[in-house]
Each structure stands twice: as C-alpha cells, then as structure tokens.
Design an enzyme around this catalytic site. Sequence first.
Site, mmCIF file in Angstrom:
data_model
loop_
_atom_site.group_PDB
_atom_site.id
_atom_site.type_symbol
_atom_site.label_atom_id
_atom_site.label_comp_id
_atom_site.label_asym_id
_atom_site.label_seq_id
_atom_site.Cartn_x
_atom_site.Cartn_y
_atom_site.Cartn_z
ATOM 1 C CB ALA A 193 -0.952 -0.012 1.197
ATOM 2 C CG ASP B 243 2.227 -1.443 8.167
ATOM 3 O OD1 ASP B 243 1.388 -0.537 8.019
ATOM 4 O OD2 ASP B 243 1.983 -2.649 7.966
ATOM 5 N NE ARG C 83 -28.958 14.224 25.834
ATOM 6 C CZ ARG C 83 -30.291 14.221 25.865
ATOM 7 N NH1 ARG C 83 -30.960 14.009 24.738
ATOM 8 N NH2 ARG C 83 -30.939 14.414 26.977
ATOM 9 N NE ARG D 108 -2.934 11.743 -9.862
ATOM 10 C CZ ARG D 108 -3.962 12.049 -9.060
ATOM 11 N NH1 ARG D 108 -4.311 11.228 -8.091
ATOM 12 N NH2 ARG D 108 -4.635 13.173 -9.225
ATOM 13 C CE1 TYR E 27 -35.230 9.108 13.753
ATOM 14 C CE2 TYR E 27 -36.215 11.237 13.277
ATOM 15 C CZ TYR E 27 -36.347 9.920 13.659
ATOM 16 O OH TYR E 27 -37.578 9.413 13.956
ATOM 17 C CB CYS F 63 -7.551 -6.028 5.629
ATOM 18 S SG CYS F 63 -6.419 -4.666 5.689
ATOM 19 C CB VAL G 164 16.174 -3.723 -0.526
ATOM 20 C CG1 VAL G 164 17.292 -2.790 -0.076
ATOM 21 C CG2 VAL G 164 15.571 -3.240 -1.842
#
Lengths: 459, 459
Positions: A12, A288, A447, A23, A431, A46, A84
């Site tokens: 990743a 990581d 709350r 890019r 809601y 994952c 490497v």
Amino acid sequence: MTERLVVVGGDAAGMSAASQARRRRGPDVLEIVVLERGSDTSYSACGIPYWIGEVVDAREDLVVRTPQQFRDVHHIQARTRHEVVAVDTDAGRVRVRDLGSGREYDEPYDQLLLAMGAVPLRPDLPGLDGPGVFGVQTLDDGQAILDHLDAKDVRHAVVVGAGYIGLEMAEAMVVRGYTVDLIERTERPMRTIDADLGCQVADAMQGMGIRLHLETEVVAVEHHGDRGMRVTTSAGELPADVVILGLGSRPNTELARAAGIPVGDESGGVVVDVRQRARVEGVWAAGDCAEVHHRVTRAPTTIALGTIANKTGRVAGINLGGDYATFPGVLGTAVTKICGVEIGRTGLGETDAHAAGYDPVCATVETTTKAGYWPDTASMQVKVIAERRSGRLLGAQIVGEEGSCKRIDTFAAALWNEMTVEELLNVDLSYAPPFSAVWDPVLIGARKAWDAVLADETR
Amino acid sequence: MTERLVVVGGDAAGMSAASQARRRRGPDVLEIVVLERGSDTSYSACGIPYWIGEVVDAREDLVVRTPQQFRDVHHIQARTRHEVVAVDTDAGRVRVRDLGSGREYDEPYDQLLLAMGAVPLRPDLPGLDGPGVFGVQTLDDGQAILDHLDAKDVRHAVVVGAGYIGLEMAEAMVVRGYTVDLIERTERPMRTIDADLGCQVADAMQGMGIRLHLETEVVAVEHHGDRGMRVTTSAGELPADVVILGLGSRPNTELARAAGIPVGDESGGVVVDVRQRARVEGVWAAGDCAEVHHRVTRAPTTIALGTIANKTGRVAGINLGGDYATFPGVLGTAVTKICGVEIGRTGLGETDAHAAGYDPVCATVETTTKAGYWPDTASMQVKVIAERRSGRLLGAQIVGEEGSCKRIDTFAAALWNEMTVEELLNVDLSYAPPFSAVWDPVLIGARKAWDAVLADETR
C-alpha cells in the site's frame, strides 16, 4: 537528466507513493523502481482471513494492481521477489537480491522511499518454524495456508493471539468447520478496546464454538507428520492440524537501522518529518515501518493499518513528485467484525487515556442502530472517553450488532477537531427511523459523557 | 414561591424542554403545564409513513412518552386536545380552548415556551378539504388515513408533492398494493439534493411502479362518494381513492405574530437568541416554529426536523431550568430511504451554495459501501461541494444502496468544524473489508473535491 526513485516494498504505502509521484512526473524525468520481496504488489492483507474463510473467492480479488499493470499503465518497474538487503545512503544505492535466481546487484537512487511494512511477531519456540504453522501477512502466506488445508485432513485448528488477525482467522477456521482453540497470553481478547466492552467479543466467539484459552502461553509445537501436531501450552496440550499465528507485528526497520537511518526508540518506526522525509537526505519512509504522530497522545507511534499506509504513501509520493503535502497524524481508528459482533474504536480508550497522562471521565450507553420501534433494530454499546474538566473528547468505542460500528467515523472527525463532548452532542447528525433514533448513538454517547463530566465537577 | 412554565405544543421540542427543566427544578419550585392541540405527546411524526406502510405495527410504537407518563413520572401536566388561541405577553397568560368541551380559560405563566411546530401546506383548491384527502403530520392524521384505507375499497392513491413525506408515503401506498400517481410541481422529486444525484431516486420510484407526474399541478379534487375521487391536474385527470398531501410545511407562528412576538421576515420563524429566548421577556421558542442559525449560509432559517426540535428544546429546557446552554446552529443534515435508495445530505448542495453566495467546486464519485471484492458490496455516489480557492467543505450528498448514507454524518462533523476537503481527505477513518474500501467513500469524495479545487486554480 532523468532522476531515479527507488521504493523498497510494493504494498500500500510503496505503490501509493509510486503512483502519486508518477502522476506528477512522467517517465522521461523520473524513473521509478519498486523492489518487493514478496510475489504481489498492492494487495489487501486485511482480506486474507476472508479469503481463507471463503467469503472472498480468489487470490486475484485481493490484488488491487499487478506488477504488470504498474509497468504497462504507470511505467513503474515493480520487481517482485526482489529483496533489498542493504542500503548505502552515502553512495545512494541499495543492494538487491533477486530471490528467484539468487543473483545480487546494486540499484542506484536519487530518492529512496522505505516502505518495508511490518514483520509478524514469531516467538522463538521449539517447533514454531515447522510445517503447518503459518503467519498471515502476505498473499503467499494465505496461499500456503489454503494449500495446507486442502492437502491435509484438517479437523483441529489452533490460533495463537487474540488481536484482529487472530480473531478473524479463528472465525475463518470455524466457518471451514474445524474445531478452534484460541490461545491468548493476556486475560482477554481484543485488547484494543476497553474490558467492559470487550467481554461481548469473548461471548460471541464462545457462542460460535471457539474455545478461548486466556492467560495461556504457547510453549512448543511438536510435529508428528501425518498425525498432525501437538501444541503444548502453559495450561496443557492441544491437538492441531494447523497452527495460525496472530501475534501482532513490529515495524520492519532492520534495513534502516543497519544503514544508520534514525529509528524512534519508543515507536520503533523510521523517524520522519511532516512530509515523510527520514532524517537522512534523499531518504523517505511511509506505511507500517514509519513513525506517525498520534493526535491525541501527541507522541510518535506506529500503527500497522492499510488506511495509514495508503495515506502516508500518498503524501510521500506527492512530495517525491515535486508537489507539497503533509501528513497530519492519526487517531488510531479501527473497525472489525468478529463472529457477528462489530467493533470500532478511535482515539484513546479509558486505559490508554490514563497511560497517556490524561484524567478521563467515561460514559457507556446501551442504544439501538435504528429507531427503537423499527422491526430489525439492533443493539449497540457506545463508550465515550472525555477529558476531566475540559470535556474534550479523547476517544470512543463501539461494540454492537450489524450497522453499529461505522459510526466510529463521526467520533473520529470530532476527535480530529478536538471537540468537546458538549459541542459534539449538538452536532447536526442525520436521522430517519431506518437509520437511527432521533438522537443518534454518537450524540447520546456525547450527552452522557458530558453529564459525567459535569457530575465529576460537582463531586 | 412556585414559578410556572407554560409550554405551547407537546411534541419533540416542547416535551424535551419540559423534561430538561424538570430535571433541574422540582415540582415544588417549578410547575410545568404543556398545552397540546393534538391527542399525543412526544411522538415520532417521521414514523407515520412506516406505520401506514405496515413496517411499524401500532400507533403506540410511535409514542415515546404519553401524557400520563409525563404526569406520573415527571410531574408535568400535559393537557392534550387543548389549544392555545392567544398569548398576552403583558399580562403573562395564554388563552386556552379545551377542544373536548369547547370551554376557554386563561392560563398564567412566568415563562412561556413556544413550541407549536409547523403547519403542513394545503393549497386553497376546490375539493382539497374534502373527505379522503389527508395531510401527514400527527398520529391522528395517520389514524385517519388508516381508517379510510380500511373502510374503503382503495385501489388508486394520488400523492401530491415529492419531498420526503410525499416520497415516503408514495412508497407506503405501493407497499399496500395500490397504484400510485405522484404529482410534483417542479421538474424532479427530492429537490433537497442536486439534480445529478436526484435522478436515481426518480428511477427507483418508477422501478417500483410509482407513476411520476412532474411539472404538474393539482387544480381540483372532485368527490364522487363511494366511487372515489377524480384529481384534476394541469396535465389531465387521475382517479383516486385516497389523496395524500406532502407539500411541505411552514413554521406555525400565527400565535406569536398576533401577540407581537418578533418573527423573522425571511425565515418565517420566531426570532431567538443563542439560548432560545424570543425577543419578548419571559418568552422562549424551540423546534420547527423557531429560527435556527445555519452554520454554512450563516443566515437564520427554519428546518422542520425532529433532530433540531429535540436539540433546541433541550437547550431551552436547560435554560428554563436555571442552567446554561446555547444552541450552536444547524447544517441541514438529513437522510431518508426511498424505494431502496438511501439519500443523505448535509450543508449546501451545488445549487444551494450558489444561492448562498459561495463559488463552489464540486466532485462526484462512484464507489462502493464495502471493499470492492466483498460479496454483497453495494454501489453509492458521493458528491462533495467545496469552496473555490479555499477548498473549504460546504456540503456533501450521498445516494446509494444499503449501507451508504449514514456516512453523511462524518461529512457533517467535518463541516461543523469548517474543515477543508484537503484536511478531510487525511482524517483517520475506519476501514475493514466488510465496511468500506481502504479509502472510505468520504475520503474518496474529499480527495476528488480537492483535486477539483486544485484543477480550478490552474484553469
């Protein structure tokens, strides 16, 4: 003259960085070489438990982009099975071993990105490196597990470690019809959430037939060929036809340390600045293996999650491409689903908050995912952790049935902005009866936490 | 001496306020009288379409607390079927009509809370006040509709107005097996979201067999007794056994205007300060009848939603109870589900943003609710509206299949904090394959919007 970017690690972080750099700079001005020890680029680690648990069909499903796609579409040379083995920052080159041929060669760079990821923890115990014992990190690991399960008459699975991967793998083994023993050194599974909420996870696992062995340590694994294995623990012996290790991981930084690239003492990750630059000219780190700033503890840490690897990789790549981006840090947000129970967390739990030096005030509420009168409304618990006196949100945890835990993202956005629970309880959240009660669970949690902060003041 | 709080209106705002005041002041120091024109207190008006659509079983399910519960548990006198017909702020009293007996009497107050809600729009057209034509606001309305549907041989339903209530009622009528014609004055349904996303709603409705008559106006309703009705529109005639009005509402402020209590010219709501105090000493207002500050347009507005009624009622009640709270404003967040399509919005759409004076830059992304490889991943669209140059988030809209739209809350929390889309794209949101792609749809939307802001700069 063409510059050269060498990326160590093709998952990743490395591939996000390579893509972002590409890019911004075409192949005529920037050559990009990615060196990946494993067989795949840009894969979803994952997803491995779900592949083994037969939720996901094929290995290919877990690959976002292949080396060939990177080469053909993005003009990025992604060399898999190339490791490497050393970095020379003075000379500006890495030493590479082609794992296929065994040949070694030097690869020069102008810019170097370290994206080696993490290494799974594997204690040095008798028999733990034998056949039938597997880590779960790469797609090759996943394939090796599946090959083993298909080849043997597997009936008993032993999973070691009750973190995310351990729990997900335990569930996958149950789904495949095996008996499952889960061995955990500490007194409870899923220690990333507080004990009061975590007990639901243990209940759900036991409800699916997983045998939990808590406060138990693995001592050795004996291999008896076709008759399987015998796992010796501090509390007795267990038969096993497959052993899965889910003991967590640590940042993979040997290469950096050996090259004299500074690694954080406490975090264990490569030290980087806000643009993902390491402390040595021309060297960058992401994913990581790199330190990240934790926005609530305010300390550097490392977290092995794809979300962070993608984001830090993106930031590194934008900078390597000559643009400007900074990485603003993490909250430790995570979510999973174990045996039907959804679990979400962000920021600090009660225990974490104390450890970080805060004095937390907490509130836990029982509520529902939809309007209370909705036919398939489900139950959920929300725990909110606030700072004493200020009422500042420090973290939140959610455990519940389907439709509960993605709400953790709303807490994450509030936490990111250092909101107090008093302010959060008034936020204009959505809601409608099929989606929540008129006071969304996030607001109810805020709350009750604010009530607790006020009660604490007048104590 | 005992003080007296009189509350006009016994739904969400009024009863939230009464309850909060009671929590802080016992019956010996504060007497609380609630005067409610209808038959119920604290009910879920949002649930009515689902009650009629047979998702929710019983009227009782939609009542949070009955007048008797308020009386017995909270020592709040909630008098239903009692209408306040005049307010005398000089004398400190209201004139009340007992709708049962027709008797009128004066009720004195020390503090007065106006929580009269909204009145449904009902154009003055021939036949629109006849039998078989219904609004959808109170549980009595719901009961009247159900009684009518049970008593008649209903086959054709005509729904007028394609906002939330109109669409939800149209779906309920389809679920009950009727043919449904939906008449909408403008060129599309669900105008609270931008046209590019809204087209999915129209497609889904037509997919369920609802006949949409757009740019069509109702002219008259002819009543033919047992042979039903005939609805004349600008585009022809339609048979109807039941006609449902979903034309929206306006703040119910006649009482306030007549009493000289200031009402906002543009908003149409009772003007209040941050503590919900009206501009006349001793008078407060909350809920649909009161102005709220819109945090993005920065103008006062009114929004008839239970979420806001509950919150403003709570703030009024805390202050009426002698404590301190302020209401920080709204974002216009809303969510619904129509014919299987989830729809969420917060802040300003593209059209709204222009109307408010902003120069917006927008991005729309097609993405999925879960990891792309997950078996039951569903599609969703996210539109993000950002301010030109600054990149400040102005709003977001989501349209998609199951599991899409509650993500609007994460946008709402970001919007509340005036985040830029650049900052939002880095927020540490949760990820696991059963819940999202590694870049959550919120983050993908923010990324694309940031790309659009940058592209606009270099244009």
